[in-house]
Design a protein around this motif. Sequence first.
Motif, mmCIF file in Angstrom:
data_model
loop_
_atom_site.group_PDB
_atom_site.id
_atom_site.type_symbol
_atom_site.label_atom_id
_atom_site.label_comp_id
_atom_site.label_asym_id
_atom_site.label_seq_id
_atom_site.Cartn_x
_atom_site.Cartn_y
_atom_site.Cartn_z
ATOM 1 N N LEU A 14 24.255 -15.468 -39.433
ATOM 2 C CA LEU A 14 22.928 -15.867 -39.913
ATOM 3 C C LEU A 14 21.826 -15.372 -38.987
ATOM 4 O O LEU A 14 20.772 -14.936 -39.459
ATOM 5 C CB LEU A 14 22.865 -17.390 -40.073
ATOM 6 N N ARG A 15 22.054 -15.405 -37.687
ATOM 7 C CA ARG A 15 21.065 -14.903 -36.736
ATOM 8 C C ARG A 15 20.774 -13.421 -37.037
ATOM 9 O O ARG A 15 19.625 -12.991 -37.079
ATOM 10 C CB ARG A 15 21.560 -15.080 -35.306
ATOM 11 N N ASP A 16 21.828 -12.662 -37.267
ATOM 12 C CA ASP A 16 21.699 -11.241 -37.595
ATOM 13 C C ASP A 16 20.939 -11.064 -38.916
ATOM 14 O O ASP A 16 20.046 -10.213 -39.028
ATOM 15 C CB ASP A 16 23.092 -10.617 -37.681
ATOM 16 N N GLN A 17 21.279 -11.871 -39.894
ATOM 17 C CA GLN A 17 20.630 -11.757 -41.202
ATOM 18 C C GLN A 17 19.144 -12.134 -41.135
ATOM 19 O O GLN A 17 18.311 -11.478 -41.761
ATOM 20 C CB GLN A 17 21.344 -12.642 -42.228
ATOM 21 N N PHE A 18 18.830 -13.172 -40.371
ATOM 22 C CA PHE A 18 17.421 -13.548 -40.212
ATOM 23 C C PHE A 18 16.636 -12.413 -39.554
ATOM 24 O O PHE A 18 15.504 -12.129 -39.940
ATOM 25 C CB PHE A 18 17.273 -14.836 -39.386
ATOM 26 N N SER A 25 25.419 -4.983 -46.839
ATOM 27 C CA SER A 25 26.697 -4.583 -46.224
ATOM 28 C C SER A 25 27.221 -5.659 -45.288
ATOM 29 O O SER A 25 28.418 -5.986 -45.302
ATOM 30 C CB SER A 25 26.529 -3.273 -45.458
ATOM 31 N N ARG A 26 26.353 -6.218 -44.478
ATOM 32 C CA ARG A 26 26.794 -7.257 -43.539
ATOM 33 C C ARG A 26 27.195 -8.527 -44.277
ATOM 34 O O ARG A 26 28.102 -9.232 -43.861
ATOM 35 C CB ARG A 26 25.717 -7.519 -42.501
ATOM 36 N N HIS A 27 26.517 -8.790 -45.359
ATOM 37 C CA HIS A 27 26.886 -9.941 -46.184
ATOM 38 C C HIS A 27 28.283 -9.730 -46.762
ATOM 39 O O HIS A 27 29.115 -10.647 -46.744
ATOM 40 C CB HIS A 27 25.851 -10.122 -47.303
#
Length: 174
Positions: A74-78, A154-156
Motif C-alpha cells: 500500500l505504501r508503494d501504491q500510495f 502491474s504491482r497490483h
Amino acid sequence: MAMVERELLDALSSARILTSMITPAVLISACGTLIFSTSARLGRIFDRVNALKGELEEVLTDRLSYPGERIAFLRDQFQLQRIRAGLIQKAMAALYTATALFVAASLAIAFNVAYGTADTAWIPTAIALLGGVFLFVASAILLYESRFNLRFVSRHLDFIQFLQDQHEQKGDGH
C-alpha cells in the motif's frame, strides 16, 4: 464613406476572419477533449486512493492477512498515485494554458485581419505555435503518467499473485 472605413468594414465582414479562426477552434476543441479525459483520470486516481485507504484501515484493524506485506504494498501504491496526481495536475495546467493560447491566437487573428499590417501577421501564428508547444507538453506528460498507471496495475497484479500463491501454499500444508 472614407476608403479606410470601407476597407475596415470589408475586413470585418469578410469570411477570411472566420476561416482563419477555424484552426485554433479545432485545437481548442482538442484541448477540451483532453481536459475532460484528464479530469476523469484524476477522478479515478482519487477513487483508487480511497480504495487503498479503506484497505489500509482494514490492515490496521487486523482484518486482513499478511499485514506487513500489505502495508509495504500500500505504501508503494500510495506513492505511485501521488506521482500520478502530480503529473495529471501538470498536464491539466499545460492543457489550460494551451487552450488560453489558442483562444488568444484566434482573437489575434481577428484583430490582425481587422487592424493589423503585414508586419504584425506573425503574432497570431506565434501565439498558436506556443499553444501547440503546451499541447505537446501536456501530451508528453500524459504519456509519461500512463507509465505510472501501468506500474500501478502491474504491482497490483503482482500482489494478487502473491496472495494466491500464499493461499495455495496453505492449502498444500493442510
